[in-house]
Design a protein around this motif. Structure first.
Motif, mmCIF file in Angstrom:
data_model
loop_
_atom_site.group_PDB
_atom_site.id
_atom_site.type_symbol
_atom_site.label_atom_id
_atom_site.label_comp_id
_atom_site.label_asym_id
_atom_site.label_seq_id
_atom_site.Cartn_x
_atom_site.Cartn_y
_atom_site.Cartn_z
ATOM 1 N N GLY A 70 -29.420 4.873 -14.279
ATOM 2 C CA GLY A 70 -28.986 5.813 -14.984
ATOM 3 C C GLY A 70 -27.768 5.527 -16.153
ATOM 4 O O GLY A 70 -27.715 6.018 -17.044
ATOM 5 N N ASP A 71 -26.733 4.876 -15.177
ATOM 6 C CA ASP A 71 -25.750 4.564 -16.187
ATOM 7 C C ASP A 71 -25.930 4.103 -17.408
ATOM 8 O O ASP A 71 -25.375 4.146 -18.482
ATOM 9 C CB ASP A 71 -24.659 3.810 -15.173
ATOM 10 N N SER A 113 -26.133 13.518 -20.072
ATOM 11 C CA SER A 113 -26.821 13.405 -20.989
ATOM 12 C C SER A 113 -26.855 14.813 -21.826
ATOM 13 O O SER A 113 -26.739 14.797 -23.089
ATOM 14 C CB SER A 113 -28.566 13.416 -20.519
ATOM 15 N N ALA A 137 -27.467 6.256 -19.926
ATOM 16 C CA ALA A 137 -26.674 7.182 -20.203
ATOM 17 C C ALA A 137 -25.691 6.700 -21.383
ATOM 18 O O ALA A 137 -25.156 7.351 -22.401
ATOM 19 C CB ALA A 137 -25.950 8.024 -19.099
ATOM 20 N N THR A 146 -29.579 11.456 -10.289
ATOM 21 C CA THR A 146 -30.217 11.962 -11.556
ATOM 22 C C THR A 146 -29.695 12.916 -12.296
ATOM 23 O O THR A 146 -29.558 13.316 -13.326
ATOM 24 C CB THR A 146 -31.892 12.762 -11.144
ATOM 25 N N TRP A 159 -26.925 11.780 -14.328
ATOM 26 C CA TRP A 159 -27.462 11.450 -15.273
ATOM 27 C C TRP A 159 -27.580 12.676 -16.460
ATOM 28 O O TRP A 159 -27.325 12.524 -17.531
ATOM 29 C CB TRP A 159 -28.487 10.569 -14.871
#
Lengths: 184, 184, 184, 184
Positions: free
Chosen positions: B70-71, B136, B74, B129, B132
């Motif tokens: 996710g990092d 986002s 992102a 999530t 994230w």
DNA sequence: AATGAATGAGTATTCATTCAT
DNA sequence: TATGAATGAATACTCATTCAT
């Protein structure tokens, strides 16, 4: 010597059916990962051997379960699209479909997402999702051109997924607003 | 300097790191279901005991892997939004993000979908999530109002999921077109 | 709180060894068909998981067991051939080998026959029998030309098989007589 | 006469026969271990229940299959011995029998070996092999004394087994040579 | 006479985790 | 600090056999 009745379960038609329903229940509650012959047998209150008798493999069982799920959702959606008198009403019906059919009945919500991902791995399941996608798009094409239909389909999936995971899921009103913005 | 022993792995910093990368590779190739201490150890060419030494449990390992995933997504997306001079360019950047970052590098595509679903089940992953999603959306809010940002986010997920499963996935041009229709 | 000793079996070197021996025992008593992880674990008084830990598969375990069996028989036969001063004595030694080594220790008798057949099916085992055959023939070639050596080898197998199945197996004397007739 | 139902197999004499043949085919292809009610039913294209209807147990089916196999081999061998005008010709006929009947038709080769071993375990089958051995020896006694007949029988088994397992099996010529050396 | 359904025992194998070294 | 050994629970799947129809 003894008239051992053993378990007296013999002759249980539509047991196959019950197994499929039980499987859908487990997917909803514990995900595809929670589906095992044992868990299904337990949920359907049926001996373990019965699950392997009725389905040649777990994937087979999963495919049948998902087929049934996709069928029932698609049927409802087709009915909604058929009933919509015009484009305007169709947009509202799509919103209704998301809020009520896909997200409202909470088990189904997760079911759909699980199917999406399982399909990403298992070719046999991809057939199922694709059949469902096709029906969905054809229903939409009663009111929208093919390109738009496809885009709406993607938007539906996004809204469902988003709502399944978000801490503050969209309200039905917000969902309808999003659709109307997309289809002015 | 060292009298190279049989396995010569002693003092291996960033082994933890390699384990995480190996885990992401396995999720991409075989799904979350394919992740086990054994499969990770094998993929990272590391003794079995090492996986339990560095991570207290499998879920722990999964959470760290997904966090890293996710990092990195992102970060790239934030950079894109930062670089976009205006709303018009931002829309194109979102399209680029979908086509190149999320769908282009095929392993990542599945990774994201796997994360979506795993999160639906495991509370520990939901945190990941959601963090994230928040990043986002904040990145999008550089160019769009919060409501629109949220809708775009949902659309992104829908387009990714759709493309991951469809037999005829949308082309980058079609994806851009869909976004521009949504954000005229 | 409690010093749960559980089962206190930890640290049991040469357990692998015991598993192989137990396997040979089972083959002798119940045939290759009787070998299962469970039967071996029971016979070696070891937890079930231990068998799968030490051997990657049942075939692996069978191959190791048969290798050990073949090795030990071959070693004895080589020693007999080495010790025989001349051709005449060698013939008697072959008879001795059949009567004492192969048929005398009754478990071994069946072991050999089982190996013959298992090898007919499993390529991995064929390697084992062939290695044994090769050693056997080389030992014979100390005293006989290659063609004769091969024929004697076949005769040995026939006499063993025959004795394993016959209701009135040949006596050691009859076996020696047969060999002398063949090698006048 | 009958209102042909779905499967139209009603009144299928020699189904029993087909089951036996199917069993022999499976033994040849997958060994005795591959024989199950299911595998036989599948191979014979017959409903599962049919196998248990015609044979009281699997062992029963195996015994009948092996009996048929032994019978057919024995019949051919008896005919060969009957046809041989003298001892010299009989020796050649034995060689022919090994090369053509036992080794030539490759499925039979494995069949015989499988029978040998199955017999070593199952008393019911031992009867079958012994009956076969007896016929075989009696046929040989047309031309050889009992002791010699028994030895030839063992030699035959050895040569068959050897050829079944060896990487460089003997040629028919080598087989004949071996027999002539044994029976000068 | 024939068969589909049913089931409990058993198969190999994978695995998370613990622990002695 | 690091790891190989150990183990009990669980997995999918196969099967011989029984039995109701």
């Amino acid at each position: 010597m003894e008239a051992t009745p053993r378990r007296a379960r013999r002759h249980d038609p539509d047991r196959r059916d019950r197994l499929i329903e039980a499987t859908l229940g487990i997917i909803a509650d514990h995900g595809v990962a929670g589906v095992s012959h044992r868990s299904v047998a337990r949920a359907a209150d049926v001996p373990l051997g019965s699950t392997t008798y009725h389905f040649t493999s777990l994937d087979d069982l999963l495919a049948e379960a998902f087929t049934r799920h996709g069928d029932s959702i698609a049927r409802v959606f087709e009915e909604r699209m058929r009933a919509a008198p015009d484009r305007e009403a169709a947009i509202d019906s799509v919103a209704e479909h998301i809020s009520a059919d896909l997200l409202g009945a909470s088990p189904d919500l997760v079911l759909s997402v699980e199917l999406y991902v399982a399909a990403a791995r298992t070719p046999a399941l991809r057939t199922v999702t694709q059949a469902w996608m096709r029906r969905s798009r054809q229903a939409l094409e009663r009111h929208f051109d093919p390109t738009t239909a496809r885009e709406i389909d993607a938007l539906i999936e996004g809204l469902v997924l988003h709502s399944a995971l978000s801490t503050d899921p969209m309200t039905p009103a917000q969902i309808r607003a999003a659709l109307h913005r997309f289809l002015p």
